[in-house]
Scaffold this motif. Structure first.
Motif, PDB file in Angstrom:
ATOM      1  N   LEU A  84       0.836  -1.212   0.000  1.00 42.51           N
ATOM      2  CA  LEU A  84       0.000   0.000   0.000  1.00 42.51           C
ATOM      3  C   LEU A  84       0.868   1.259   0.000  1.00 42.51           C
ATOM      4  CD1 LEU A  84      -2.688   1.497   0.295  1.00 42.51           C
ATOM      5  CD2 LEU A  84      -2.536   1.125   2.775  1.00 42.51           C
ATOM      6  N   GLU A  85       1.924   1.236   0.781  1.00 45.84           N
ATOM      7  CA  GLU A  85       2.825   2.386   0.865  1.00 45.84           C
ATOM      8  C   GLU A  85       3.484   2.664  -0.480  1.00 45.84           C
ATOM      9  OE1 GLU A  85       6.855   3.766   3.333  1.00 45.84           O
ATOM     10  OE2 GLU A  85       5.767   1.942   3.928  1.00 45.84           O
ATOM     11  N   MET A  86       3.885   1.592  -1.155  1.00 46.26           N
ATOM     12  CA  MET A  86       4.563   1.769  -2.445  1.00 46.26           C
ATOM     13  C   MET A  86       3.606   2.263  -3.521  1.00 46.26           C
ATOM     14  SD  MET A  86       7.303  -0.857  -4.065  1.00 46.26           S
ATOM     15  CE  MET A  86       8.292  -0.666  -2.586  1.00 46.26           C
ATOM     16  N   VAL A  87       2.373   1.710  -3.529  1.00 45.41           N
ATOM     17  CA  VAL A  87       1.374   2.153  -4.510  1.00 45.41           C
ATOM     18  C   VAL A  87       0.986   3.604  -4.252  1.00 45.41           C
ATOM     19  CG1 VAL A  87      -0.985   1.783  -5.357  1.00 45.41           C
ATOM     20  CG2 VAL A  87       0.476  -0.182  -4.903  1.00 45.41           C
ATOM     21  N   SER A  88       0.854   3.980  -2.977  1.00 41.68           N
ATOM     22  CA  SER A  88       0.506   5.369  -2.619  1.00 41.68           C
ATOM     23  C   SER A  88       1.610   6.334  -3.047  1.00 41.68           C
ATOM     24  CB  SER A  88       0.275   5.475  -1.110  1.00 41.68           C
ATOM     25  OG  SER A  88      -0.774   4.625  -0.695  1.00 41.68           O
ATOM     26  N   GLU A  89       2.842   5.908  -2.912  1.00 48.21           N
ATOM     27  CA  GLU A  89       3.994   6.743  -3.270  1.00 48.21           C
ATOM     28  C   GLU A  89       4.064   6.978  -4.772  1.00 48.21           C
ATOM     29  OE1 GLU A  89       8.820   6.225  -3.260  1.00 48.21           O
ATOM     30  OE2 GLU A  89       7.705   5.327  -1.592  1.00 48.21           O
ATOM     31  N   LYS A  90       3.759   5.925  -5.563  1.00 47.24           N
ATOM     32  CA  LYS A  90       3.838   6.025  -7.029  1.00 47.24           C
ATOM     33  C   LYS A  90       2.535   6.513  -7.659  1.00 47.24           C
ATOM     34  CE  LYS A  90       8.047   4.378  -7.308  1.00 47.24           C
ATOM     35  NZ  LYS A  90       9.169   5.192  -7.809  1.00 47.24           N
ATOM     36  N   GLY A  91       1.473   6.516  -6.898  1.00 44.84           N
ATOM     37  CA  GLY A  91       0.172   6.931  -7.440  1.00 44.84           C
ATOM     38  C   GLY A  91      -0.641   5.758  -7.928  1.00 44.84           C
ATOM     39  N   SER A  92      -0.035   4.898  -8.728  1.00 50.87           N
ATOM     40  CA  SER A  92      -0.657   3.658  -9.204  1.00 50.87           C
ATOM     41  C   SER A  92       0.427   2.737  -9.730  1.00 50.87           C
ATOM     42  CB  SER A  92      -1.685   3.942 -10.308  1.00 50.87           C
ATOM     43  OG  SER A  92      -1.028   4.401 -11.487  1.00 50.87           O
ATOM     44  N   LEU A  93       0.158   1.433  -9.705  1.00 49.61           N
ATOM     45  CA  LEU A  93       1.142   0.448 -10.173  1.00 49.61           C
ATOM     46  C   LEU A  93       0.446  -0.758 -10.810  1.00 49.61           C
ATOM     47  CD1 LEU A  93       3.691   0.238  -7.183  1.00 49.61           C
ATOM     48  CD2 LEU A  93       4.155   1.171  -9.461  1.00 49.61           C
ATOM     49  N   THR A  94       1.084  -1.311 -11.826  1.00 52.04           N
ATOM     50  CA  THR A  94       0.662  -2.614 -12.350  1.00 52.04           C
ATOM     51  C   THR A  94       1.472  -3.690 -11.629  1.00 52.04           C
ATOM     52  OG1 THR A  94       2.354  -2.600 -14.081  1.00 52.04           O
ATOM     53  CG2 THR A  94       0.208  -1.608 -14.618  1.00 52.04           C
ATOM     54  N   ALA A  95       1.076  -4.933 -11.802  1.00 55.13           N
ATOM     55  CA  ALA A  95       1.799  -6.040 -11.173  1.00 55.13           C
ATOM     56  C   ALA A  95       3.238  -6.097 -11.677  1.00 55.13           C
ATOM     57  CB  ALA A  95       1.083  -7.360 -11.453  1.00 55.13           C
ATOM     58  N   ASP A  96       3.446  -5.797 -12.971  1.00 53.37           N
ATOM     59  CA  ASP A  96       4.783  -5.831 -13.560  1.00 53.37           C
ATOM     60  C   ASP A  96       5.670  -4.744 -12.950  1.00 53.37           C
ATOM     61  OD1 ASP A  96       6.734  -6.780 -15.370  1.00 53.37           O
ATOM     62  OD2 ASP A  96       6.307  -5.103 -16.711  1.00 53.37           O
ATOM     63  N   GLU A  97       5.129  -3.552 -12.799  1.00 49.40           N
ATOM     64  CA  GLU A  97       5.888  -2.437 -12.217  1.00 49.40           C
ATOM     65  C   GLU A  97       6.224  -2.711 -10.748  1.00 49.40           C
ATOM     66  OE1 GLU A  97       3.850   1.115 -14.962  1.00 49.40           O
ATOM     67  OE2 GLU A  97       3.097   0.665 -12.941  1.00 49.40           O
ATOM     68  N   PHE A  98       5.238  -3.238 -10.028  1.00 50.74           N
ATOM     69  CA  PHE A  98       5.438  -3.548  -8.609  1.00 50.74           C
ATOM     70  C   PHE A  98       6.506  -4.634  -8.434  1.00 50.74           C
ATOM     71  CE2 PHE A  98       4.049  -5.873  -4.688  1.00 50.74           C
ATOM     72  CZ  PHE A  98       4.347  -4.868  -3.772  1.00 50.74           C
ATOM     73  N   ALA A  99       6.491  -5.645  -9.326  1.00 44.14           N
ATOM     74  CA  ALA A  99       7.461  -6.743  -9.264  1.00 44.14           C
ATOM     75  C   ALA A  99       8.885  -6.230  -9.431  1.00 44.14           C
ATOM     76  CB  ALA A  99       7.144  -7.790 -10.326  1.00 44.14           C
ATOM     77  N   LYS A 100       9.089  -5.266 -10.352  1.00 48.09           N
ATOM     78  CA  LYS A 100      10.425  -4.709 -10.585  1.00 48.09           C
ATOM     79  C   LYS A 100      10.915  -3.906  -9.379  1.00 48.09           C
ATOM     80  CE  LYS A 100      10.002  -4.452 -15.626  1.00 48.09           C
ATOM     81  NZ  LYS A 100       9.812  -3.560 -16.808  1.00 48.09           N
ATOM     82  N   LEU A 101       9.980  -3.202  -8.731  1.00 51.55           N
ATOM     83  CA  LEU A 101      10.351  -2.372  -7.586  1.00 51.55           C
ATOM     84  C   LEU A 101      10.760  -3.198  -6.365  1.00 51.55           C
ATOM     85  CD1 LEU A 101       7.604   0.403  -7.825  1.00 51.55           C
ATOM     86  CD2 LEU A 101      10.061   0.712  -8.164  1.00 51.55           C
ATOM     87  N   VAL A 102      10.044  -4.290  -6.123  1.00 51.67           N
ATOM     88  CA  VAL A 102      10.310  -5.096  -4.907  1.00 51.67           C
ATOM     89  C   VAL A 102      11.223  -6.286  -5.176  1.00 51.67           C
ATOM     90  CG1 VAL A 102       8.155  -4.414  -3.800  1.00 51.67           C
ATOM     91  CG2 VAL A 102       8.192  -6.475  -5.213  1.00 51.67           C
ATOM     92  N   GLY A 103      11.495  -6.588  -6.463  1.00 51.82           N
ATOM     93  CA  GLY A 103      12.403  -7.676  -6.797  1.00 51.82           C
ATOM     94  C   GLY A 103      11.823  -9.057  -6.600  1.00 51.82           C
TER      95      GLY A 103
END
Length: 386
Positions: A328-347
């Motif tokens: 939730l914190e990461m999505v709030s920081e970026k505004g919105s995320l897809t599963a692919d974008e989220f996967a790259k951010l968290v590894g």
């Protein structure tokens, strides 16, 4: 086969069951006979074969009749075998299924594996000759006068004696089981400490060691593999095999799970385990069955199945609420995320990233926008700005 005698299959006083294995075919030398599929039992005194369907069909041969044993490897369409060479039949032998035979050996075909462990235990019994510890008179009396033996066993004294022997045997089996489990857990703990130590050293030398060298070093550790992988040949098929496999999985997966945030997809686990096992590859079905036993055996891992059907292995200490809060914190920081974008951010893999976002949505923290561009997740403003 003329050395075998009919028996009830019940153990006599002073006789102890050592091991048993299902799915064993009995052959008279090179000739197949009617004893096609049964349970093979090894006691301290006898080798017993009992039909799996007709339990009244039961035969046995004393271990004292065995000259030596040898193994025969499995072939194409053929099961692994143990060849048992026997002395000539004694003149006072009890009646059996065959009066005479042109062979001095029998073959035990293991259709459901388990022959390695059975061969080892049978070799131990032949070497130790524990049947000789029973007085000859008592053994002769039980063999020759089985009716009298049954009469002596009837009554309060006989019943109490059998109950006491059964209790002692149960206590011994429980003690051995917990001893093996304790040893396994100690070894698993040592391996986890070793992996943590290596990981810490890599972190300390981060500036001196390049990323390629770090990856290469970790690949060397992984290529060392499992020294003694659990196989069907060793433990047979069924529950015992899957229990031992679950214990071994707990020992080798804890360190990789800690490196990956406490969770891995079953596909990743399958690849990692089979790479470590070398030639002893594991089937997907056996992996799933073993993982289902992780929690019941009180091991530090567990199998989890998401609503979508995706299966993962996670640490018992894995905190779901912390993971959702981080998402939730990461999505709030970026505004919105897809599963692919989220996967790259968290590894992590896209599959696990999507499941984590869906879980956060299920708990009411995120909302989705499902369009032609794909699935995109947003913070739930209805929850935060109401």
């Amino acid at each position: 086969m003329d050395r075998f005698s009919w028996t009830t299959g019940l153990l006599e006083l002073g006789e102890t069951l050592v091991i048993q294995q299902r799915g064993v075919r009995l052959s008279d030398g090179e000739e197949k006979v009617k004893f096609d599929s049964g349970v093979l039992l090894l006691s301290t005194h006898r080798l017993i074969w009992r039909d799996q369907k007709n339990h009244e069909c039961c035969i046995a041969v004393p271990l004292s009749q065995i000259v030596f044993i040898e193994e025969q490897a499995a072939g194409i369409g053929k099961s692994a075998k143990i060849v048992v060479h026997l002395h000539t039949a004694s003149s006072n032998k009890e009646p059996g299924p065959f009066q005479s035979s042109k062979y001095s050996y029998v073959k035990l075909s293991f259709k459901e594996h388990g022959q390695i462990e059975f061969y080892r235990r049978l070799s131990e019994e032949i070497t130790q000759r524990r049947w000789e510890s029973m007085p000859t008179g008592q053994a002769m009396q039980v063999n020759k006068d089985s009716q009298a033996g049954r009469i002596r066993a009837v009554g309060i004294v006989g019943i109490e004696r059998k109950l006491e022997e059964k209790r002692k045997e149960t206590d011994k089996n429980i003690s051995e089981a917990f001893e093996d489990l304790s040893k396994l857990m100690e070894k698993a703990k040592e391996m986890v400490e070793l992996s943590k130590s290596i990981a810490n050293k890599i972190k300390e030398k981060q500036g001196d060691i390049t990323e390629d060298e770090t990856i290469k070093f970790k690949s060397y550790l992984l290529s060392m593999g499992i020294a003694n992988p659990v196989t069907r040949e060793t433990y047979g098929s069924g529950t015992q095999y899957h229990m031992q496999l679950a214990k071994q999985l707990a020992g080798i997966l804890q360190a990789p799970l800690e490196e990956r945030g406490g969770i891995m997809s079953l596909t990743e686990v399958y690849c990692l385990v089979n790479r470590a096992r070398g030639l002893e590859l594991l089937s997907p079905e056996d992996l799933v069955n073993a993982c289902k036993m992780l929690e019941s055996l009180k091991l530090p891992l567990r199998l989890r199945i998401f609503d979508s059907g995706v299966m993962v292995i996670e640490l018992q200490s894995h905190n779901e609420e912390e993971m959702v809060a981080a998402a939730l914190e990461m999505v709030s920081e970026k505004g919105s995320l897809t599963a692919d974008e989220f996967a790259k951010l968290v590894g992590m893999s896209v599959l696990l990233a999507k499941e984590r976002l869906l879980l956060a949505e299920k708990m009411g923290h995120l909302c989705r926008d499902d369009s032609v561009e794909g699935l995109r997740f947003y913070p739930n403003l209805f929850l935060t700005q109401s």
